[in-house]
Design a protein around this motif. Structure first.
Motif, PDB file in Angstrom:
ATOM      1  N   GLY A   1     -11.625  -9.664   7.446  1.00 38.63           N
ATOM      2  CA  GLY A   1     -11.661  -8.320   8.032  1.00 38.63           C
ATOM      3  C   GLY A   1     -12.630  -7.375   7.368  1.00 38.63           C
ATOM      4  N   LYS A   2     -13.474  -7.903   6.487  1.00 41.62           N
ATOM      5  CA  LYS A   2     -14.368  -7.015   5.739  1.00 41.62           C
ATOM      6  C   LYS A   2     -15.362  -6.307   6.646  1.00 41.62           C
ATOM      7  CE  LYS A   2     -17.487 -10.855   4.565  1.00 41.62           C
ATOM      8  NZ  LYS A   2     -18.094 -11.627   3.460  1.00 41.62           N
ATOM      9  N   GLN A   3     -15.678  -6.894   7.816  1.00 38.75           N
ATOM     10  CA  GLN A   3     -16.624  -6.252   8.729  1.00 38.75           C
ATOM     11  C   GLN A   3     -16.025  -4.979   9.321  1.00 38.75           C
ATOM     12  OE1 GLN A   3     -14.895  -8.908   9.369  1.00 38.75           O
ATOM     13  NE2 GLN A   3     -14.104  -8.873  11.463  1.00 38.75           N
ATOM     14  N   ARG A   4     -14.689  -4.871   9.288  1.00 42.49           N
ATOM     15  CA  ARG A   4     -14.033  -3.667   9.797  1.00 42.49           C
ATOM     16  C   ARG A   4     -13.698  -2.678   8.681  1.00 42.49           C
ATOM     17  NH1 ARG A   4     -12.494  -3.281  14.983  1.00 42.49           N
ATOM     18  NH2 ARG A   4     -12.529  -5.148  16.314  1.00 42.49           N
ATOM     19  N   VAL A   5     -13.180  -3.153   7.580  1.00 44.39           N
ATOM     20  CA  VAL A   5     -12.750  -2.220   6.528  1.00 44.39           C
ATOM     21  C   VAL A   5     -13.903  -1.798   5.616  1.00 44.39           C
ATOM     22  CG1 VAL A   5     -10.433  -3.169   6.584  1.00 44.39           C
ATOM     23  CG2 VAL A   5     -12.049  -4.049   4.913  1.00 44.39           C
ATOM     24  N   LYS A   6     -14.926  -2.637   5.512  1.00 44.97           N
ATOM     25  CA  LYS A   6     -16.116  -2.351   4.689  1.00 44.97           C
ATOM     26  C   LYS A   6     -15.702  -1.882   3.292  1.00 44.97           C
ATOM     27  CE  LYS A   6     -19.042  -1.400   8.704  1.00 44.97           C
ATOM     28  NZ  LYS A   6     -18.008  -1.645   9.758  1.00 44.97           N
ATOM     29  N   ASP A   7     -16.242  -0.756   2.838  1.00 39.42           N
ATOM     30  CA  ASP A   7     -15.938  -0.313   1.477  1.00 39.42           C
ATOM     31  C   ASP A   7     -14.615   0.449   1.385  1.00 39.42           C
ATOM     32  OD1 ASP A   7     -16.702   1.974   2.811  1.00 39.42           O
ATOM     33  OD2 ASP A   7     -18.214   2.597   1.348  1.00 39.42           O
ATOM     34  N   ARG A   8     -13.869   0.491   2.486  1.00 38.84           N
ATOM     35  CA  ARG A   8     -12.561   1.143   2.491  1.00 38.84           C
ATOM     36  C   ARG A   8     -11.428   0.136   2.264  1.00 38.84           C
ATOM     37  NH1 ARG A   8     -12.045   4.678   7.852  1.00 38.84           N
ATOM     38  NH2 ARG A   8     -10.011   5.094   6.870  1.00 38.84           N
ATOM     39  N   TYR A   9     -11.758  -1.052   1.766  1.00 37.87           N
ATOM     40  CA  TYR A   9     -10.770  -2.117   1.717  1.00 37.87           C
ATOM     41  C   TYR A   9      -9.541  -1.770   0.889  1.00 37.87           C
ATOM     42  CZ  TYR A   9     -12.953  -3.368  -2.774  1.00 37.87           C
ATOM     43  OH  TYR A   9     -13.453  -3.346  -4.065  1.00 37.87           O
ATOM     44  N   LYS A  10      -9.699  -0.918  -0.125  1.00 33.48           N
ATOM     45  CA  LYS A  10      -8.539  -0.574  -0.950  1.00 33.48           C
ATOM     46  C   LYS A  10      -7.503   0.242  -0.183  1.00 33.48           C
ATOM     47  CE  LYS A  10     -10.741  -0.960  -5.465  1.00 33.48           C
ATOM     48  NZ  LYS A  10     -11.084  -0.275  -6.749  1.00 33.48           N
ATOM     49  N   GLU A  11      -7.901   0.823   0.943  1.00 32.76           N
ATOM     50  CA  GLU A  11      -6.954   1.547   1.796  1.00 32.76           C
ATOM     51  C   GLU A  11      -6.079   0.604   2.605  1.00 32.76           C
ATOM     52  OE1 GLU A  11      -8.649   4.625   4.302  1.00 32.76           O
ATOM     53  OE2 GLU A  11     -10.434   4.680   3.017  1.00 32.76           O
ATOM     54  N   PHE A  12      -6.561  -0.620   2.817  1.00 32.94           N
ATOM     55  CA  PHE A  12      -5.895  -1.522   3.745  1.00 32.94           C
ATOM     56  C   PHE A  12      -5.427  -2.839   3.140  1.00 32.94           C
ATOM     57  CE2 PHE A  12      -8.995   1.006   6.165  1.00 32.94           C
ATOM     58  CZ  PHE A  12      -8.148   1.597   7.099  1.00 32.94           C
TER      59      PHE A  12
ATOM     60  N   VAL B   1       0.858  -1.188   0.000  1.00 35.08           N
ATOM     61  CA  VAL B   1       0.000   0.000   0.000  1.00 35.08           C
ATOM     62  C   VAL B   1       0.893   1.236   0.000  1.00 35.08           C
ATOM     63  CG1 VAL B   1      -1.860   1.252   1.147  1.00 35.08           C
ATOM     64  CG2 VAL B   1      -1.812  -1.252   1.216  1.00 35.08           C
ATOM     65  N   ASP B   2       0.990   1.891  -1.141  1.00 36.44           N
ATOM     66  CA  ASP B   2       1.929   3.002  -1.287  1.00 36.44           C
ATOM     67  C   ASP B   2       1.508   4.213  -0.472  1.00 36.44           C
ATOM     68  OD1 ASP B   2       3.633   1.622  -2.980  1.00 36.44           O
ATOM     69  OD2 ASP B   2       2.586   2.260  -4.789  1.00 36.44           O
ATOM     70  N   GLN B   3       2.505   4.848   0.129  1.00 37.22           N
ATOM     71  CA  GLN B   3       2.296   6.064   0.919  1.00 37.22           C
ATOM     72  C   GLN B   3       2.862   7.248   0.135  1.00 37.22           C
ATOM     73  OE1 GLN B   3       0.592   5.423   3.768  1.00 37.22           O
ATOM     74  NE2 GLN B   3       0.756   3.250   3.237  1.00 37.22           N
ATOM     75  N   LYS B   4       2.243   8.389   0.268  1.00 40.76           N
ATOM     76  CA  LYS B   4       2.675   9.567  -0.484  1.00 40.76           C
ATOM     77  C   LYS B   4       3.454  10.524   0.406  1.00 40.76           C
ATOM     78  CE  LYS B   4      -1.289   9.360  -3.629  1.00 40.76           C
ATOM     79  NZ  LYS B   4      -2.480  10.066  -4.150  1.00 40.76           N
ATOM     80  N   ASP B   5       4.346  11.294  -0.237  1.00 41.54           N
ATOM     81  CA  ASP B   5       5.050  12.393   0.428  1.00 41.54           C
ATOM     82  C   ASP B   5       5.762  11.939   1.689  1.00 41.54           C
ATOM     83  OD1 ASP B   5       3.994  14.120  -1.534  1.00 41.54           O
ATOM     84  OD2 ASP B   5       2.153  14.383  -0.366  1.00 41.54           O
ATOM     85  N   GLN B   6       6.610  10.931   1.553  1.00 41.75           N
ATOM     86  CA  GLN B   6       7.361  10.422   2.701  1.00 41.75           C
ATOM     87  C   GLN B   6       8.798  10.934   2.673  1.00 41.75           C
ATOM     88  OE1 GLN B   6       6.812   6.054   2.450  1.00 41.75           O
ATOM     89  NE2 GLN B   6       5.744   6.249   4.387  1.00 41.75           N
TER      90      GLN B   6
END
Length: 279
Positions: free
Chosen positions: A180-191, A151-156
């Motif tokens: 872990g879908k119950q925690r990340v829900k539709d934000r899964y691409k972040e994690f 998961v790439d981070q920006k401006d490091q």
């Protein structure tokens, strides 16, 4: 996931969490971060012949426990083993999620990033080569290790991307059909590492039991195939009949610990980080 599979997975994770963290972390503790007056520590295990000014390869380990349990110590034997072969091994303490809610693992990933940033920025002090730092971990710790690599981070100012990944039954698919879908829900691409594969990811090796109730073998094969399609070396070792946490020291008279450590050594040896004939 049907309800019975959720129950089985939850039970498996509880047993995994309660059974593998009796070991104490070895090595000198260093505070890498203070949050709400709580000091978070790294436990550094160095080779016996370590000296200031060294330029050693290193590995940063994250313990498992579903983001809600566990503590540093799971990879104590791995750390001692790798230190015997010339590496600096580091175990990370990170904040855990509250079991009573379904918050996403933001604090876990934040701490993982800060730990990796601290290690690389203190490479000279640790006697570590900043271009030879691997991440390693099991289960949710494997997720954190893979998260840093994919998961790439920006401006490091200081890169948090490892140079290799050693992943023991990692829950690295957090998508709609993953863990872990119950925690990340539709934000899964972040994690989700499996949804962030790219050509600049580091080489990896993954260890998985064929009867893991949390991670299907098909998930691991798909991750490997997509990494290879991106031009990244990715190795997979599947152990027939084994479940989640099979690799831990102390299980089955250390049969699987020994077998997976041997394959880990071959992987690191091929990178030139430890002697190729290490045992």
């Amino acid at each position: 996931m049907p309800n019975h599979r959720i129950a089985v997975a939850a039970t498996c994770l509880i047993l995994f969490t309660s059974s593998v963290f009796a070991a104490k972390p070895t090595g000198k503790p260093s505070v890498y971060k203070t949050v709400d007056d709580r000091e978070l520590k790294l436990y550094v295990t160095k080779p016996s012949d370590w000296k200031p000014g060294d330029n050693r390869p290193a590995i940063v380990f994250f313990h498992g426990g579903g983001w809600v349990g566990g503590a540093p110590g799971q990879f104590t034997e791995h750390s001692k083993h790798l230190a015997e072969h010339g590496m600096v091994a580091i175990q990370v303490e990170y904040r855990l999620l509250d079991r009573k809610n379904n918050d996403p693992p933001v604090i876990c990933t934040e701490d993982a990033l800060d730990a990796m940033r601290w290690v690389r920025s203190h490479a000279n002090e640790l006697g570590v080569d900043p271009n030879r730092i691997a991440t390693g971990g099991g289960s949710a710790g494997g997720h954190l290790a893979a998260y840093l690599g994919t998961v790439d981070q920006k401006d490091q100012d200081v890169s948090t991307k490892p140079n290799a990944m050693v992943l023991f039954n990692p829950v690295y698919d957090n998508g709609p059909d993953g863990w872990g879908k119950q925690r990340v829900k539709d934000r899964y691409k972040e994690f989700s590492p499996a949804h962030n594969i790219s050509a600049d990811d580091p080489p990896s090796i993954v260890f998985l039991g064929s009867k893991d109730n949390l991670i299907p073998v098909s998930t691991a094969k798909r991750f490997q195939e997509e990494m290879q399609a991106a031009g990244v070396n990715s190795e997979l070792r599947v152990y027939e009949g084994q479940g989640h946490g099979f690799f831990n020291h102390g299980r089955d008279k250390n049969r699987w610990y020994n077998e997976t450590v041997q394959e880990m050594d071959k992987f690191l040896g091929a990178l030139g980080w430890i002697p190729a004939n290490s045992k």
